[in-house]
Structure formats: C-alpha cells, structure tokens
Design an enzyme around this catalytic site. Structure first.
Site, short mmCIF file in Angstrom:
data_model
loop_
_atom_site.label_atom_id
_atom_site.label_comp_id
_atom_site.label_asym_id
_atom_site.label_seq_id
_atom_site.Cartn_x
_atom_site.Cartn_y
_atom_site.Cartn_z
CB THR A 20 18.25 2.93 27.01
OG1 THR A 20 19.66 2.95 26.76
CG2 THR A 20 17.50 2.76 25.71
CD1 TRP A 21 20.96 6.13 33.43
CD2 TRP A 21 20.70 8.36 33.31
NE1 TRP A 21 21.54 6.69 34.55
CE2 TRP A 21 21.39 8.05 34.50
CE3 TRP A 21 20.43 9.70 33.03
CZ2 TRP A 21 21.80 9.02 35.41
CZ3 TRP A 21 20.85 10.68 33.93
CH2 TRP A 21 21.52 10.34 35.10
CG ASP A 52 22.69 7.27 23.82
OD1 ASP A 52 23.81 7.26 23.29
OD2 ASP A 52 22.51 7.56 25.02
CE1 TYR A 57 23.54 6.07 30.89
CE2 TYR A 57 22.56 5.53 28.79
CZ TYR A 57 23.27 6.39 29.59
OH TYR A 57 23.69 7.60 29.09
N GLY A 201 19.19 14.67 27.76
CA GLY A 201 18.40 15.50 28.66
C GLY A 201 17.50 16.45 27.87
NE ARG A 224 14.07 11.32 37.98
CZ ARG A 224 12.93 10.69 37.80
NH1 ARG A 224 12.05 11.17 36.96
NH2 ARG A 224 12.65 9.58 38.45
N GLY A 277 14.52 10.17 26.76
CA GLY A 277 14.26 8.95 27.52
C GLY A 277 12.77 8.74 27.63
NE ARG A 279 10.76 6.71 34.52
CZ ARG A 279 11.24 6.28 35.66
NH1 ARG A 279 11.68 5.05 35.77
NH2 ARG A 279 11.30 7.07 36.69
CD GLN A 283 7.32 8.61 30.22
OE1 GLN A 283 8.49 8.32 29.99
NE2 GLN A 283 6.92 9.05 31.40
N1 LIG Z 1 26.17 10.86 27.77
C1 LIG Z 1 25.73 11.09 28.98
O1 LIG Z 1 26.52 11.36 29.91
C2 LIG Z 1 24.26 11.06 29.23
C3 LIG Z 1 23.74 11.58 30.41
C4 LIG Z 1 22.35 11.56 30.58
C5 LIG Z 1 21.54 11.01 29.61
N2 LIG Z 1 22.10 10.46 28.48
C6 LIG Z 1 21.26 9.83 27.42
O2 LIG Z 1 20.23 10.70 27.03
C7 LIG Z 1 18.96 10.08 27.26
C8 LIG Z 1 17.94 11.12 27.56
O3 LIG Z 1 18.24 11.81 28.76
P1 LIG Z 1 17.39 11.57 30.07
O4 LIG Z 1 16.67 10.27 29.94
O5 LIG Z 1 18.31 11.77 31.21
O6 LIG Z 1 16.40 12.82 30.07
P2 LIG Z 1 15.17 13.27 29.15
O7 LIG Z 1 15.15 12.57 27.88
O8 LIG Z 1 15.21 14.73 29.14
O9 LIG Z 1 13.93 12.85 30.06
C9 LIG Z 1 13.47 11.54 30.08
C10 LIG Z 1 12.45 11.34 31.20
O10 LIG Z 1 11.38 12.27 31.09
C11 LIG Z 1 10.15 11.64 31.46
N3 LIG Z 1 9.31 11.67 30.24
C12 LIG Z 1 9.65 11.33 28.98
N4 LIG Z 1 8.62 11.50 28.13
C13 LIG Z 1 7.60 11.96 28.87
C14 LIG Z 1 6.29 12.34 28.54
N5 LIG Z 1 5.83 12.27 27.29
N6 LIG Z 1 5.49 12.79 29.54
C15 LIG Z 1 5.94 12.88 30.81
N7 LIG Z 1 7.19 12.53 31.18
C16 LIG Z 1 8.02 12.07 30.21
C17 LIG Z 1 10.49 10.22 31.87
O11 LIG Z 1 10.78 10.15 33.27
P3 LIG Z 1 9.63 10.04 34.38
O12 LIG Z 1 8.52 9.24 33.82
O13 LIG Z 1 10.30 9.44 35.56
O14 LIG Z 1 9.23 11.46 34.66
C18 LIG Z 1 11.79 9.98 31.13
O15 LIG Z 1 12.59 8.98 31.70
C19 LIG Z 1 19.26 9.04 28.36
O16 LIG Z 1 18.26 8.06 28.46
C20 LIG Z 1 20.58 8.54 27.89
O17 LIG Z 1 20.43 7.65 26.80
C21 LIG Z 1 23.43 10.51 28.28
#
Ligand SMILES: NC(=O)c1ccc[n+]([C@@H]2O[C@H](COP(=O)([O-])OP(=O)(O)OC[C@H]3O[C@@H](n4cnc5c(N)ncnc54)[C@H](OP(=O)(O)O)[C@@H]3O)[C@@H](O)[C@H]2O)c1
Length: 312
Positions: A20-21, A52, A57, A201, A224, A277, A279, A283
């Site tokens: 949920t970032w 998470d 966030y 990620g 990003r 993550g 939006r 997604q």
């Molecule tokens: N512990 C830590 O330090 C830390 C750090 C980073 C993240 N996290 C956690 O991990 C989670 C996941 O990481 P993340 O959100 O950074 O990256 P991610 O899950 O790799 O990517 C999420 C992003 O990808 C895009 N997306 C998702 N599904 C999609 C789809 N089906 N089609 C097209 N685009 C899609 C969306 O952004 P757009 O629509 O803008 O493209 C979405 O916000 C976070 O939300 C958070 O809870 C933890």
C-alpha cells in the site's frame, strides 16, 4: 488462493500480499483515493488475506484507509505494518524503545485495531543496538499488541543479529527479476534460519508488467525517480532485455508478464508471499494470475540467466 506459513509463526499468508505504498497518496504521482480504496476491497474479495503497510505511506494515510476498509472483518486478515521512520519529523530512522512504542500506538489508532499481526522494522539503524529495539518489540508482543516480529531491508548480518535477540519470522527485501542482490546474502540466512521472505517491488514498480515500451520518466517528487535503481536510464537497455524475455515466457503460458514476474518470485522456497502494489481494483484483478502460474525449470533458468548481470 494458496497460503504459505510465515517463518516459525502460525500465520499463513496468501501467496499474493497487497502492498500500500502508492495507496498512501504521496510520493507516487497521479493518486486516486477512490481507486485506492477499491484496490484494498478488491484484494480482500479476491481472497488475499494479508495487507502490507507502514506509517510512512502517505504519512499514515494508507493505514487509515486500511482501517476504514477492514472494519468488521479485521480478524480474518493479517495486517503487516512497520516501525522506525518518524513521520512526525522528517522521516528520519528511529528505533529507540520509546519511539517504537509510540509508533505502534499511532499505527493501532490509524488502523482502528488493537493488535498488529506482523510488526516490521522498516530500516536498520546504526545508533541503537538491535538488542535494544528487539527488546521493545518483544515487550509489545508480550502485551498482545504485536503477534509476530519481522524486519525489512536488513543485510544478512543484520538479520542474523536480530535473530540472536528474539523471534524474527520474516524479512521484507526488495526482490524481483530486476533486483536479485539478496540471493547472495539475505536469502541464504533465511534458508538457514527458517525466516520467510515477503518480497517488495515484486513487479519492479510496474516495469515487469511490460507497460513501458520506452524508458519511463516520472513527475518531479515521484519516488520512482530515486528509489528503484532499475528506473535509471543507464540500465534501460539491460532492463528491457529482461522484460522482453519475461514477455516471451508469458506468451508461452497465455499469461501476462506480471504473472511471470510473480510466479518467478514464488518459485523460491524461502518466499512466503509476493507483495504487489496496485492503484485500483483492475490492477489487483490483473495480477491475481501470478499466484496461479507455475513456471517450468527451463523457463526459470532462462529468466535467471537473462537477469543475472543487469547492473554490470
Ligand atoms: N519495506 C520497504 O522498505 C518497502 C519498500 C517499497 C515497497 N514496499 C512494499 O511493497 C509494496 C510493493 O512494492 P511497490 O508498490 O513499490 O512496487 P510493485 O509492487 O513492484 O509495483 C506496484 C506498481 O506497479 C503498477 N502496477 C501494478 N499492477 C499493475 C498492472 N496489473 N498493470 C500495470 N501496472 C501495474 C502500479 O503503479 P502505476 O500504476 O503507477 O504504474 C503499482 O503501484 C509496496 O506497496 C509496499 O507495501 C516496502
């Protein structure tokens, strides 16, 4: 959706975990609050049992939204949040016992609950010994406010040190086909000690969905631009090569590239769940296929090979 045991805990998390970032409303541009709420609802409706989050966030906003959506069903869910980034200051890292207890109380308030299932240290610090922070976390556990303790962004050595101070059930690292550093270090400690990995990620912040045909440029202030190194222009050709291969593999299964990215993470036995993550509800639904896909050994090998040397 299938579940996996989280380390030595009695928590079984679904293979997909909602992150949920971006849902917090800051640091990721083009925020849509209604979409964010729908994403949380759609995850739960799809059978995802773990969410998470972190105070960081949206300065607590993601936790507040989750608190609103889970009212009445909180006991069916595994809520993972974090401590140690001071959102009342300039997001500096802080892991003193006093701050951990304060951070926890504030999270409980925003989440509208009286316990956190998985309470994770967000980032390691140098100025407070891990034994001191762990003692505070274990006290919170004794008080029933925390069920299990996890850590994020720890090196293998830092994880080992934490394990020596108390029960740690999970590590949350940056892990995907575009970021495999943990395989050389932290993953080995996890395998040896039975600590589960929950990757963040997992979709490489959208890159592994294949949506970017050109090197993407984000608005000023968007996380990003600085947080994930695979968005740097210099790595684009190597990154795109990996994405091309992911797309080829996806075509073979009639799946989407994002499904391959998630299935590849889930092919590692020390992984309990892939955090993704989203939006909005679309997604979320679009990503569910990742948990239903099993890749062949040949495909895993080809993905491993192409993603081995992205950064030189
Ligand atoms: N512990 C830590 O330090 C830390 C750090 C980073 C993240 N996290 C956690 O991990 C989670 C996941 O990481 P993340 O959100 O950074 O990256 P991610 O899950 O790799 O990517 C999420 C992003 O990808 C895009 N997306 C998702 N599904 C999609 C789809 N089906 N089609 C097209 N685009 C899609 C969306 O952004 P757009 O629509 O803008 O493209 C979405 O916000 C976070 O939300 C958070 O809870 C933890």
């Amino acid at each position: 959706m299938k579940t996996r045991k989280l380390g030595s805990s009695d928590l079984y998390v679904t293979e997909l975990i909602l992150g949920t970032w971006a849902i917090g409303g800051t640091m990721w541009s083009d925020y849509d609050e209604a979409g964010a709420k729908e994403a949380i609802k759609a995850s739960i409706d799809s059978g995802i049992n773990c969410i998470d989050t972190a105070p960081a966030y949206g300065g607590g906003h993601a936790e507040e939204l989750i608190g609103d959506v889970i009212a009445g069903i909180r006991d069916k869910l595994i809520i993972a949040t974090k401590c140690g980034l001071n959102i009342e200051g300039r997001y500096e890292k802080l892991l003193t016992p006093e701050f951990i207890m304060h951070d926890l109380e504030m999270s409980l308030k925003r989440l509208k609950t009286d316990y956190v299932d998985l309470y994770q240290i967000h980032w390691p610090v140098n100025d407070v010994p891990i034994a001191v922070s762990m003692e505070a976390l274990m006290k919170a556990k004794e008080q029933g406010k925390v069920r299990y303790i996890g850590v994020c962004n720890f090196s293998g050595k830092e994880l080992d040190d934490a394990i020596n101070c108390g029960e740690v059930v999970s590590l949350q690292p940056n892990y995907s086909l575009l970021e495999r550093e943990i395989e050389k270090d932290q993953m080995k400690v996890c395998e040896k000690s039975g600590v589960s990995i929950i990757s963040y990620g997992s979709l490489a912040a959208g890159m592994l969905t294949g949506k970017y045909k050109e090197h993407p440029v984000f608005k000023k202030g968007d996380a990003r631009n600085f947080f994930y190194r695979f968005f740097k222009k210099e790595y684009w050709p190597a990154v795109r090569e990996v994405v091309d291969e992911v797309e080829l593999v996806a075509d073979k299964y009639g799946a989407k590239p994002g499904h391959v990215a998630i299935a590849w993470i889930l092919s590692h036995p020390s992984v309990a769940g892939a955090i993704f993550g989203a939006r909005d509800a679309d997604q979320v639904k679009d990503n569910l296929g990742g948990a239903a896909l099993t890749l062949s050994k040949d495909d895993i090998d080809s993905l491993n090979k192409i993603s081995e040397h992205i950064y030189g």
